[in-house]
Design a protein around this motif. Structure first.
Motif, PDB file in Angstrom:
ATOM      1  N   ASN A  43      27.192  42.818  49.724  1.00  0.00           N
ATOM      2  CA  ASN A  43      26.537  42.055  48.656  1.00  0.00           C
ATOM      3  C   ASN A  43      27.401  40.900  48.169  1.00  0.00           C
ATOM      4  N   LEU A  44      28.672  40.936  48.487  1.00  0.00           N
ATOM      5  CA  LEU A  44      29.619  39.911  48.036  1.00  0.00           C
ATOM      6  C   LEU A  44      29.948  38.906  49.129  1.00  0.00           C
ATOM      7  N   ILE A  97      30.955  34.361  49.303  1.00  0.00           N
ATOM      8  CA  ILE A  97      31.549  33.840  48.076  1.00  0.00           C
ATOM      9  C   ILE A  97      32.813  33.075  48.463  1.00  0.00           C
ATOM     10  N   ALA A 119      28.206  39.538  42.671  1.00  0.00           N
ATOM     11  CA  ALA A 119      26.969  38.899  43.123  1.00  0.00           C
ATOM     12  C   ALA A 119      25.995  39.973  43.596  1.00  0.00           C
ATOM     13  N   TYR A 120      24.723  39.718  43.390  1.00  0.00           N
ATOM     14  CA  TYR A 120      23.646  40.549  43.934  1.00  0.00           C
ATOM     15  C   TYR A 120      23.834  42.035  43.630  1.00  0.00           C
ATOM     16  N   GLU A 166      29.918  44.193  41.559  1.00  0.00           N
ATOM     17  CA  GLU A 166      31.113  43.511  41.077  1.00  0.00           C
ATOM     18  C   GLU A 166      32.345  44.074  41.777  1.00  0.00           C
ATOM     19  N   TYR A 170      18.816  43.971  43.090  1.00  0.00           N
ATOM     20  CA  TYR A 170      18.706  42.569  42.703  1.00  0.00           C
ATOM     21  C   TYR A 170      17.386  41.993  43.216  1.00  0.00           C
ATOM     22  N   ARG A 230      22.192  32.800  49.756  1.00  0.00           N
ATOM     23  CA  ARG A 230      23.198  31.896  49.191  1.00  0.00           C
ATOM     24  C   ARG A 230      23.117  30.509  49.840  1.00  0.00           C
ATOM     25  N   SER A 287      28.737  28.825  40.906  1.00  0.00           N
ATOM     26  CA  SER A 287      28.097  28.976  39.593  1.00  0.00           C
ATOM     27  C   SER A 287      29.058  28.494  38.510  1.00  0.00           C
TER      28      SER A 287
END
Length: 358
Positions: free
Chosen positions: A111-112, A115, A129-130, A133, A211, A239, A254
């Protein structure tokens, strides 16, 4: 230890802001940090730790000594029935680390994916994200005390993780008590250089699909039980569709944190703006989508000077300058403050920037 003078930082910040550092120390291991601290001139100067530069806004030339973290290495430290413990050097790219773990069969970071930035910067802002954490996948980290040169280790509790927050984003009070020479509690900003991060990847693995964007992908594809690689692919596609590639259009991802409000505050906003995007939190509060708030104030696609708001995602500020005529950090912050004023005037909510402003 490699020391360089009068170095351009433009290639080392994802916004592409033109700035220079008086002194850069290239760090490839703990010994480089300790050698720097053994040099009387370098030891006495303020320090600025730089990873991938993906969460930094440079508002001018950098006078502190820049520690460019370039420590490499990815390896499995331990395998138990409940987890894989993986260690990564601070200079590894975060996405590279995610890709490597999946290739080894260690799920949990999918999920990360995608980035930007380095592994060493991940605990500083508790990246997320999504629906996931870092703190949920974190085991511990090693760092060097920039005052004494001593190495130390912190677990998740000692890192003081919060939403895009940790002890590394707070300065210690002037008279803070110390433990082992380090400030006790919150307050390691400017005091520590993270060298290695250890991640705890859960066994058995369970997909995190709560999410909205991931639920939509599952519905669109008809894949009811996606594996980790499938989720990784979905996250990368989402993304790429929403966010500009920093190599093509400079940005820091972001720019603002998603604000949290009480249920009563949220109900009041919904009464005036029923379409607001919001997410209930486990503690009873409600997280609001900062991008929606900015968009509702009419900022999508607008610019101030060479700083602009991305057309596809209002949460992202971008560099509209051309080669040799880049945006300045001052322009970026002028735009950010104008956005903050607009959102506060309409919704009564103060947006907080994510990037570190130098």
């Amino acid at each position: 230890m490699l020391v360089e003078k009068n170095v351009s930082l433009q290639p080392w910040n994802s916004f592409g802001i033109a700035a220079r550092a008086q002194t850069v120390v290239r760090v490839h291991g703990v010994a480089d940090v300790q050698a720097m601290l053994a040099d009387p001139e370098l030891a006495a100067a303020p320090k600025f730790v730089l990873g991938g530069g993906s969460n930094v806004i440079l508002t001018g030339d950098v006078k502190p000594v820049v520690l460019k973290m370039e420590i490499k290495g990815l390896r499995l430290l331990e395998e138990t029935p409940r987890a894989w413990i993986v260690q990564a050097g601070a200079g590894e790219t975060w996405h590279g680390c995610v890709t490597w773990t999946l290739a080894q069969g260690f799920a949990g970071l999918e999920n990360l994916a995608l980035i930007p930035g380095t592994v060493g910067a991940a605990p500083v802002q508790n990246l997320g994200a999504y629906g996931v954490e870092l703190q949920e996948r974190f085991e511990s980290l090693d760092a060097v005390d920039l005052a004494t040169g001593r190495t130390f280790t912190l677990d998740a509790a000692q890192c003081g993780f919060g939403y895009r927050d940790s002890v590394f984003r707070h300065a210690a009070p002037p008279n803070a008590r110390t433990t082992g020479g380090l400030p006790r509690g919150m307050g390691l900003a400017g005091r520590a250089a993270i060298t290695h991060v250890r991640l705890r990847l859960p066994r058995p693995w369970k997909p995190e699909l709560g999410y909205l964007d991931l639920e939509r992908r599952r519905a669109e594809t008809g894949v009811e039980h996606p594996g980790a690689q499938q989720i990784f692919d979905w996250v990368c596609a989402i993304r790429r569709a929403k966010l500009p590639d920093p190599a093509v259009l400079g940005n820091a991802g972001s720019f603002f944190k998603n604000p949290t409000v009480s249920p009563d505050q949220c109900a009041d906003i919904i009464a005036r703006d029923p379409g607001i995007v919001h997410y209930p939190m486990p503690d009873g509060n409600v997280k609001l989508a900062a991008g929606w708030l900015i968009d509702a104030c009419g900022w999508r696609g607008k610019s101030i000077g060479k700083a602009g708001v991305y057309e596809k995602q209002a949460l992202v500020l971008v560099n509209r300058g051309r080669c040799g005529d880049s945006v300045t950090g001052g322009e970026v912050m002028t735009l950010a403050k104008a956005i903050q004023s607009s959102v506060y005037e309409r919704f009564g909510i103060r947006l907080e920037p994510e990037p570190v402003v130098v």
